[in-house]
Design an enzyme around this catalytic site. Structure first.
Site, mmCIF file in Angstrom:
data_model
loop_
_atom_site.group_PDB
_atom_site.id
_atom_site.type_symbol
_atom_site.label_atom_id
_atom_site.label_comp_id
_atom_site.label_asym_id
_atom_site.label_seq_id
_atom_site.Cartn_x
_atom_site.Cartn_y
_atom_site.Cartn_z
ATOM 1 N NE ARG A 53 0.263 1.302 3.441
ATOM 2 C CZ ARG A 53 1.131 2.360 3.618
ATOM 3 N NH1 ARG A 53 2.290 1.687 3.510
ATOM 4 N NH2 ARG A 53 0.706 3.524 3.937
ATOM 5 N N GLY A 54 0.150 2.467 0.019
ATOM 6 C CA GLY A 54 1.067 3.541 -0.061
ATOM 7 C C GLY A 54 1.307 3.873 -1.676
ATOM 8 C CB ALA A 55 0.347 6.785 -3.603
ATOM 9 N NE ARG A 90 -6.201 0.820 -1.725
ATOM 10 C CZ ARG A 90 -5.280 1.430 -0.628
ATOM 11 N NH1 ARG A 90 -4.323 1.152 -0.503
ATOM 12 N NH2 ARG A 90 -6.192 2.158 0.082
ATOM 13 C CD GLN A 203 -3.081 2.689 6.840
ATOM 14 O OE1 GLN A 203 -3.700 3.074 7.804
ATOM 15 N NE2 GLN A 203 -3.858 2.451 5.655
ATOM 16 C CG ASP A 244 -2.660 7.994 -1.267
ATOM 17 O OD1 ASP A 244 -2.984 8.726 -0.239
ATOM 18 O OD2 ASP A 244 -2.542 6.847 -1.221
ATOM 19 C CG ASN A 254 -2.212 11.466 3.137
ATOM 20 O OD1 ASN A 254 -1.746 10.718 2.420
ATOM 21 N ND2 ASN A 254 -1.871 11.951 4.223
ATOM 22 C CE LYS A 255 -5.335 5.759 4.470
ATOM 23 N NZ LYS A 255 -6.158 4.681 3.752
HETATM 24 O O1 MRU Z 1 -4.445 3.197 2.265
HETATM 25 P P1 MRU Z 1 -2.982 3.342 2.130
HETATM 26 O O2 MRU Z 1 -2.343 2.895 3.334
HETATM 27 O O3 MRU Z 1 -2.503 3.085 0.761
HETATM 28 O O4 MRU Z 1 -2.867 4.916 2.414
HETATM 29 C C1 MRU Z 1 -1.427 5.558 2.137
HETATM 30 C C2 MRU Z 1 -1.507 7.068 2.395
HETATM 31 O O5 MRU Z 1 -2.464 7.638 2.666
HETATM 32 C C3 MRU Z 1 -0.075 7.602 2.247
HETATM 33 O O6 MRU Z 1 0.067 8.565 3.012
HETATM 34 C C4 MRU Z 1 0.284 7.831 0.913
HETATM 35 O O7 MRU Z 1 -0.072 7.012 -0.015
HETATM 36 C C5 MRU Z 1 1.372 8.527 0.777
HETATM 37 S S1 MRU Z 1 2.679 7.309 0.515
HETATM 38 C C6 MRU Z 1 4.329 8.018 0.216
#
Ligand code: MRU
Length: 366
Positions: A53-55, A90, A203, A244, A254-255
């Site tokens: 996970r993470g963009a 996603r 996370q 993201d 973002n999250k």
């Molecule tokens: O749902 P996730 O864990 O994929 O969400 C991740 C985030 O929101 C991060 O802050 C974002 O992807 C930036 S990663 C460098």
């Protein structure tokens, strides 16, 4: 700073040159388990179920997923179907579409027999480029942390609040929001990180705290609702988060919960920075608050919590019974609440003008 001091990689190619290795992030921080992705379906599941996970990491694994798919069926129809399946995993992180578009463009004009090697080669380049980009983002963030350290008197750690996980686990290496923090710590600039727990998937508590612990960076995990209080009482010097998707007008997705932190930071005069690599900018979305699609995930992520039981076993336990639960996974922070966007090219104002100033080739393309 010597790269060899920070060599974590979250996705790699196994010696057979075809199997893709990942660290299963659903098992952290309780267990460290690597998983082999042997088919494009494995890659799809890894992204959808958040083993990765993470963009930026979603983008890199998506690129490898397309290479795995082409090894199964390199025809035009195979390519189109695999693109759609991977893209549907996603919806919010734009790095996935960016990486799939990039690999598809690279192979589209080739004969099917040449496509597999070309896709793997491009996926590898995307992964390597992510590490280099994040290192540059880290240098730019380090400069801001250093400036903030001086501004608060230079005689105590800089207190940095972060949300979710934008460390090396969210990327191929280094991380975005955490890269500058790792550099500051390694270079002797004192930092302390407030880690938002980041419910529902935690996370922050599970992944960011684990990364900071491993690197020896002083940190404190806080409940998601604590940040505003800490800011009111001068205990946060700056916020740095990842993203993201950044819209062409500088709005930042973002999250879930990031927006509330940005509001609290704005109200308290705390600088709020967002770190991002260029593939996270969606030039096609003019207004982020209005138009960025927000992923809705399973309510069970809200009603259950994973933890270690007294007997040592790791299990999901139900914490909400008999009530409906909703789970929007992201929110959008308007650019006006953001102090600056930290990119591989430098820092800019979170606006269309700011972004086009750093990426003039985009301005020229419009
Ligand atoms: O749902 P996730 O864990 O994929 O969400 C991740 C985030 O929101 C991060 O802050 C974002 O992807 C930036 S990663 C460098």
């Amino acid at each position: 700073m010597d790269d060899s001091r920070f060599t974590h990689r979250t996705v790699w190619l196994e010696p057979d040159g075809r199997t893709v290795g990942i660290l299963d992030q659903t098992r952290l921080p309780f267990e460290t388990v690597n998983v082999a992705l042997k088919t494009s379906t494995d890659a799809e599941i890894a992204i959808r179920d958040m083993l990765v996970r993470g963009a930026p990491l979603i983008g890199a694994v998506g690129a490898y997923g397309l290479a795995l798919a082409l090894a199964e069926d390199a025809s035009d129809t195979g390519l189109a179907a695999a693109y759609d399946r991977l893209h549907a995993t996603r919806p919010t992180a734009i790095n996935l579409r960016w990486a799939l578009d990039d690999v598809r463009a690279r192979v589209a004009g080739l004969a099917p027999t040449a496509r597999v090697d070309a896709a793997y080669a491009r996926a590898r380049e995307i992964a390597d480029e992510d590490v280099a980009i994040n290192r540059a983002i880290g240098e730019n963030a380090f400069g801001l942390i250093e400036t903030r350290h001086k501004a608060v008197g230079g005689n105590r750690p800089v207190n940095i609040l972060t949300h979710c996980n934008a460390g090396f686990l969210a990327t191929v290496g280094w991380g975005t929001a955490l890269a500058g923090i790792f550099m500051a710590h390694a270079r002797g600039l004192p930092v302390h990180v407030w880690v938002d727990e980041t419910r529902p998937r935690s996370q922050g508590a599970y992944l960011t705290a684990w990364e900071l612990r491993e690197a020896g960076v002083p940190h404190t995990v806080i409940a998601d609702n604590a940040g505003g209080h800490l800011m009111q009482h001068g205990q946060v010097d700056m916020c740095i988060v990842g993203t993201d998707r950044v819209a062409a007008n500088g709005d930042v997705c973002n999250k879930i919960g990031t927006y509330l932190k940005a509001l609290a930071a704005f109200d308290n005069g705390v600088p709020f920075y967002v770190a991002l690599p260029y593939p996270t900018i969606d030039w096609r979305v003019a207004d982020g608050v209005r138009d960025i699609p927000i992923e809705e995930r399973s309510p069970t992520e809200v009603t259950q919590v994973r933890g270690r039981l007294p007997d040592g076993a790791v299990a999901d336990v139900t914490v909400i019974e008999g009530s409906a639960a909703a789970n929007p996974a992201f929110d959008v922070t308007p650019g006006r609440l953001v102090t600056g966007l930290i990119t591989e090219r430098g820092v800019c104002v979170a606006s269309g003008e700011g972004l086009r100033g750093l990426y003039p080739e985009r301005a020229a393309a419009e």
